[in-house]
Scaffold this motif. Sequence first.
Motif, PDB file in Angstrom:
ATOM      1  N   VAL A  25      -5.032   0.057   6.365  1.00 40.19           N
ATOM      2  CA  VAL A  25      -4.625   0.171   4.963  1.00 40.19           C
ATOM      3  C   VAL A  25      -5.838   0.036   4.037  1.00 40.19           C
ATOM      4  O   VAL A  25      -5.974   0.776   3.046  1.00 40.19           O
ATOM      5  CB  VAL A  25      -3.557  -0.888   4.631  1.00 40.19           C
ATOM      6  CG1 VAL A  25      -3.510  -1.164   3.129  1.00 40.19           C
ATOM      7  CG2 VAL A  25      -2.197  -0.424   5.122  1.00 40.19           C
ATOM      8  N   LEU A  48       0.189   3.820   1.599  1.00 46.02           N
ATOM      9  CA  LEU A  48       0.194   4.383   2.947  1.00 46.02           C
ATOM     10  C   LEU A  48       1.514   4.079   3.650  1.00 46.02           C
ATOM     11  O   LEU A  48       2.034   4.911   4.400  1.00 46.02           O
ATOM     12  CB  LEU A  48      -0.976   3.810   3.762  1.00 46.02           C
ATOM     13  CG  LEU A  48      -1.121   4.350   5.198  1.00 46.02           C
ATOM     14  CD1 LEU A  48      -1.374   5.857   5.187  1.00 46.02           C
ATOM     15  CD2 LEU A  48      -2.247   3.627   5.943  1.00 46.02           C
ATOM     16  N   LYS A  60       2.935   7.713   4.566  1.00 46.03           N
ATOM     17  CA  LYS A  60       2.699   8.005   5.988  1.00 46.03           C
ATOM     18  C   LYS A  60       3.041   6.787   6.843  1.00 46.03           C
ATOM     19  O   LYS A  60       2.200   6.257   7.579  1.00 46.03           O
ATOM     20  CB  LYS A  60       1.230   8.402   6.212  1.00 46.03           C
ATOM     21  CG  LYS A  60       0.785   9.655   5.490  1.00 46.03           C
ATOM     22  CD  LYS A  60       1.388  10.908   6.133  1.00 46.03           C
ATOM     23  CE  LYS A  60       0.873  12.171   5.430  1.00 46.03           C
ATOM     24  NZ  LYS A  60       1.456  13.403   6.026  1.00 46.03           N
ATOM     25  N   TYR A  87      -7.839   3.139   4.158  1.00 51.10           N
ATOM     26  CA  TYR A  87      -7.095   4.162   3.403  1.00 51.10           C
ATOM     27  C   TYR A  87      -7.300   3.979   1.897  1.00 51.10           C
ATOM     28  O   TYR A  87      -7.631   4.945   1.183  1.00 51.10           O
ATOM     29  CB  TYR A  87      -5.614   4.065   3.759  1.00 51.10           C
ATOM     30  CG  TYR A  87      -4.685   4.786   2.821  1.00 51.10           C
ATOM     31  CD1 TYR A  87      -4.534   6.172   2.878  1.00 51.10           C
ATOM     32  CD2 TYR A  87      -3.932   4.078   1.878  1.00 51.10           C
ATOM     33  CE1 TYR A  87      -3.665   6.832   2.019  1.00 51.10           C
ATOM     34  CE2 TYR A  87      -3.066   4.723   1.022  1.00 51.10           C
ATOM     35  CZ  TYR A  87      -2.939   6.104   1.085  1.00 51.10           C
ATOM     36  OH  TYR A  87      -2.073   6.753   0.237  1.00 51.10           O
ATOM     37  N   VAL A 146      -5.694  12.288   5.150  1.00 50.24           N
ATOM     38  CA  VAL A 146      -4.999  11.181   4.474  1.00 50.24           C
ATOM     39  C   VAL A 146      -6.000  10.179   3.912  1.00 50.24           C
ATOM     40  O   VAL A 146      -5.706   9.485   2.931  1.00 50.24           O
ATOM     41  CB  VAL A 146      -4.041  10.486   5.466  1.00 50.24           C
ATOM     42  CG1 VAL A 146      -3.447   9.221   4.858  1.00 50.24           C
ATOM     43  CG2 VAL A 146      -2.936  11.441   5.899  1.00 50.24           C
ATOM     44  N   SER A 178       0.829  -1.206   0.000  1.00 49.31           N
ATOM     45  CA  SER A 178       0.000   0.000   0.000  1.00 49.31           C
ATOM     46  C   SER A 178       0.864   1.256   0.000  1.00 49.31           C
ATOM     47  O   SER A 178       1.925   1.302   0.624  1.00 49.31           O
ATOM     48  CB  SER A 178      -0.912   0.002   1.229  1.00 49.31           C
ATOM     49  OG  SER A 178      -1.583   1.244   1.357  1.00 49.31           O
TER      50      SER A 178
END
Length: 537
Positions: free
Chosen positions: A113, A93, A97, A116, A183, A91
């Motif tokens: 995840v 993410l 981040k 997200y 996010v 991912s």
Amino acid sequence: MATYASDDTFHPKTADFLKWLRERPGTTISRKLEIIDLRDHNAGRGIGNRLSPESLVSILAESPVVAVEDIEEDEELFRIAQSDVLTVQNSSLQKVKPHLLERLDPWNSLVLVMIYEDGLGKESKWWNYLQLLPTNFDTLIYWSLSELAELEGSAVLNKIKKDDADESFQKFLLPVVQQQPEVFGRHAHDFVGSNASTVLLNLAHRMATLIMAYAFDVEKETSTSEEEDEEEEDDGFSQSAYEMNKGLVPLADLFNAEGDMNNAHLIQQGDGMTMVAIKPILKDQQIFNDFGQLPRSDLLRRYGYVTDNYKKWDVVEVDVETLVFAASKYNQLDNRERDARLELAATWQVLQDGYDLSRPPEKGSLEFDQSLILTITALLLDTDAAKQAIARTRTPKQPPLHLLKTLRLVLKEIISDRQKAYKTTLAEDIALLHDLTVQGRRRMAIEVRLGEKEVLSMAALRVDDTIADIREDESTSHVKRRKISPHNTSLSGLSEAYFEIHIQPSSTACVYLNNSGFGWRSRKPVNTRFRWLACGQ
């Protein structure tokens, strides 16, 4: 079972998914597979051949898969690159981040995840795949309290742990999404409002359910520094250069599963995931992956459906507290003595949190787990016998003969306690299943609890024979028998009737009839004549 909404985007979403997947580097999909529309059968999409009317009967869960042409054993059905598996490591993410994942365990990391990636919408690499996944489920976490009450008595209720999951989501995930809501794309607005907790739990429930139902174990190679950390920790886990993590494999979750009918298997090869036929598959046959040998209670909990093909793996779970309570009626121990007996069972390596009473094979008889028998034995030992057993440390093969009578009573007590835990009887459940108006979640619950009651009934019938078998193994003395006339073969009050045939000077074949049918076992000869014997009385 998941449910799929009937909408006009079904076919466009399917086409978009296949187009996306085929364009991914390293993807190959056999021309012998086809995604089909099975919404009329409450089954969503399926992969494989076009189905004949006969094959539709076997369609069960969300995504049946069939074959357009005959498929040979070991033939590759599809392959996708490991980089296209939806995992925490793959991912974005993790890249943009990573600090948001630092304090999360693997389970919560994958849930976050997926939230997200879902929030990114069309910006997500897996958007076309995520669009195919169901939004409504029949897994137990979604059942109301009144619906769950239909499963009263089944140990599966103790496995749901929705409150524990919610506490974990609120403790670890809620602060993350509230800390940086921007996010999470289209979910950002909801994470700053007063309903942030409710929105987070709804999303987390869906993602966790998808992971439980669809995720596969995926090996990931660890870095050198991670290997060194593992060796330094020495926490008892494998220090291999690989570790297992969960991931969702696009296309793999469109393969159904149905007991031991599996004819395909997902394997990891190099840097990809490959679905392979493990036996020849004929045109129009459904293609099944493997969920494993699950009792129907766990099938319902994890996947939201039940079928008779999992009936053979039904179990009744008996927790150690039930053993302690039943044994205490015949050997009263204070807390210190009880703990000492449990420590003895642990020394024998038979102590467990729970013990399974399993449905026997079709042509076999139920067998009590030896760990169950020996744990009860430890709880029944008097003080002197317990001290001697502790000094020996060696695990006994069987209980001592002088405890068999009490062991029999404890086993019957345990079975009776488990039977009383259900609010309906076996006969009542059979009648309910004959009522065709009983459908949906209630019907599935009845099938689960009825299966467990059948196992308990079989266990009750096997107690006396189990004690007799132990006695025969431990002693040369014969099981007490009484004769019955060949002309009066009533089995009233008997656990088994035997027809004993002397076949050679040193042995006898004993044909028997019991609740499981006919069978045979060897017995020492008594004489050379045919005769009927009633055993266990």
